[in-house]
Design an enzyme around this catalytic site. Structure first.
Site, PDB file in Angstrom:
ATOM      1  N   ASP A   8       1.017  -1.398  -0.357  1.00 39.36           N
ATOM      2  CA  ASP A   8      -0.104  -0.088   0.053  1.00 39.36           C
ATOM      3  C   ASP A   8       0.180   1.353   0.032  1.00 39.36           C
ATOM      4  O   ASP A   8       0.909   1.631   1.085  1.00 39.36           O
ATOM      5  CB  ASP A   8      -0.527   0.121   1.284  1.00 39.36           C
ATOM      6  N   HIS A 242       9.893  -0.473   8.132  1.00 36.43           N
ATOM      7  CA  HIS A 242       9.351  -1.557   8.894  1.00 36.43           C
ATOM      8  C   HIS A 242       9.075  -2.897   7.101  1.00 36.43           C
ATOM      9  O   HIS A 242       9.271  -3.802   7.879  1.00 36.43           O
ATOM     10  CB  HIS A 242       7.677  -1.247   9.339  1.00 36.43           C
TER      11      HIS A 242
HETATM   12  C1  BDR Z   1       2.633  -0.370   8.677  1.00 37.54           C
HETATM   13  O1  BDR Z   1       1.753   1.231   8.358  1.00 37.54           O
HETATM   14  C2  BDR Z   1       1.939   1.470   7.340  1.00 37.54           C
HETATM   15  O2  BDR Z   1       1.702   2.392   7.665  1.00 37.54           O
HETATM   16  C3  BDR Z   1       3.263   0.741   7.019  1.00 37.54           C
HETATM   17  O3  BDR Z   1       3.756   1.450   5.337  1.00 37.54           O
HETATM   18  C4  BDR Z   1       3.733  -0.551   7.165  1.00 37.54           C
HETATM   19  O4  BDR Z   1       3.247  -1.150   6.500  1.00 37.54           O
HETATM   20  C5  BDR Z   1       3.514   0.152   9.190  1.00 37.54           C
HETATM   21  O5  BDR Z   1       3.273  -0.376  11.227  1.00 37.54           O
HETATM   22 CA    CA Z   2       3.019  -0.531   4.111  1.00 33.62          CA
END
Ligand code: BDR
Ligand code: CA
Length: 316
Positions: A8, A242
């Site tokens: 995303d 992340h």
């Molecule tokens: C996750 O949430 C999204 O905002 C980031 O892309 C990541 O996949 C981190 O909590």
């Molecule tokens: Ca993400």
């Protein structure tokens, strides 16, 4: 390694995609999109933009714009900006990279075309994966591995980011995540327990910009917005990478410590999105967990090795 990347985009999604595009071990088969860091039209547009920028041959396939819990959540503008990529300028994109069809059908068709060979790396809400399972339950047995970025299990005191109890990707569609954990496929969860060890400091991002050419500079520019969130809200000097860590796990599981056991997701109420594992070492146990297959969660990571590998790879 054959990979479907479900995403995303998203600033850390972009970091992960650049990594995937540079790894000779990876054969990227498709980029499937999902609502999350922005609406589905925007995350799909962003995937097309990144595909073009990173010279990726694999197609983009648009996925779910609505989640299985039927709830609409506000977009995380404070984290990823209004356009999902830190409000950098995004030119008109090459629509020829968009393959018709739905993400869930693409996942099914790809797994059936390469039984036992495909790793799904999912770094957004789990909606497309759950829809694929609903449409064709047998795909679970055809999947090599599912590596997800999501969840939090309390290691290092990390229990949530979007709420004190929940991580954003799971909170975004807890029903889908719970279905993914119920299925008989091997899932590895790369959650906040380990992703918060992957901090890209200002110096690190400057080095990426210097060493990784215009795409390193692109990541640095996107990260300005992301860094303000981490500084002002989380008190961190740097941004958290992340999603790139899910890619690292697929390649270098030896850099991680894991724990096995079935996982349930809280789907409603104040703790919605909380992920709870029953350790496999526990004898017997509550039927809500005991009747599910075991999956791995990551409990520790060699962050220095990851950060070195990421920098060397994207600069290569
Ligand atoms: C996750 O949430 C999204 O905002 C980031 O892309 C990541 O996949 C981190 O909590
Ligand atoms: Ca993400």
């Amino acid at each position: 390694m054959k990979v479907i990347f479900d995403t995303d985009p998203g600033i850390d999604d972009a970091m992960a995609l650049l990594y995937l595009s540079k790894l000779p071990e990876i054969e990227l088969l498709g980029i499937t999109t999902v609502v999350g860091n922005a609406d589905i039209a925007t995350t799909t547009r962003n995937a097309l933009f990144l595909r073009e920028r990173f010279h990726i041959a694999a197609p983009v396939i648009q996925g779910a714009g609505q989640t299985l819990d039927g709830k609409v959540k506000p977009e995380p503008v404070i984290v990823h900006g209004h356009n999902g990529l830190g409000d950098i300028d995004i030119p008109a994109v090459d629509e020829t990279g968009l393959q018709p069809g739905t993400a869930s059908q693409f996942i099914i068709d790809t797994l059936r075309a390469h039984p036992g060979e495909v790793t799904i790396i999912a770094v957004g809400r789990m909606t497309n994966l759950a829809l694929a399972l609903r449409q064709d339950k047998a795909i679970a047995g055809l999947t090599k591995q599912v590596v997800i970025m999501g969840g939090a299990f309390g290691y290092e005191g990390r229990s949530g980011n979007i709420t004190p109890a929940a991580e954003a990707n799971i909170y975004g569609d807890p029903v889908a995540a719970d279905e993914v954990f119920t299925a008989e496929w091997p899932v590895v969860v790369v959650g906040l327990d380990v992703t918060h060890d992957i901090i890209l400091t200002e110096d690190y991002l400057a080095a990426l910009s210097a060493e990784a050419g215009e795409n390193g500079e692109l990541l640095r520019q996107m990260s300005d917005h992301y860094a303000r969130f981490y500084k002002d809200v989380m008190g961190l000097a740097g941004v958290v990478g992340h999603d790139l860590l899910a890619v690292t796990y697929a390649l270098r599981p030896d850099w991680f410590e894991t724990r096995s056991g079935p996982i349930c997701v809280v789907c409603d109420g104040i703790a919605a999105g909380q992920t709870i594992q029953m350790p496999a070492a526990r004898k017997g146990g509550h039927p809500d967990w005991a009747n599910r297959p075991p999956h791995l969660i990551c409990t520790a990571v060699n962050a220095d090795a990851v950060l070195r590998h990421y920098r060397e790879t994207v600069a290569g």
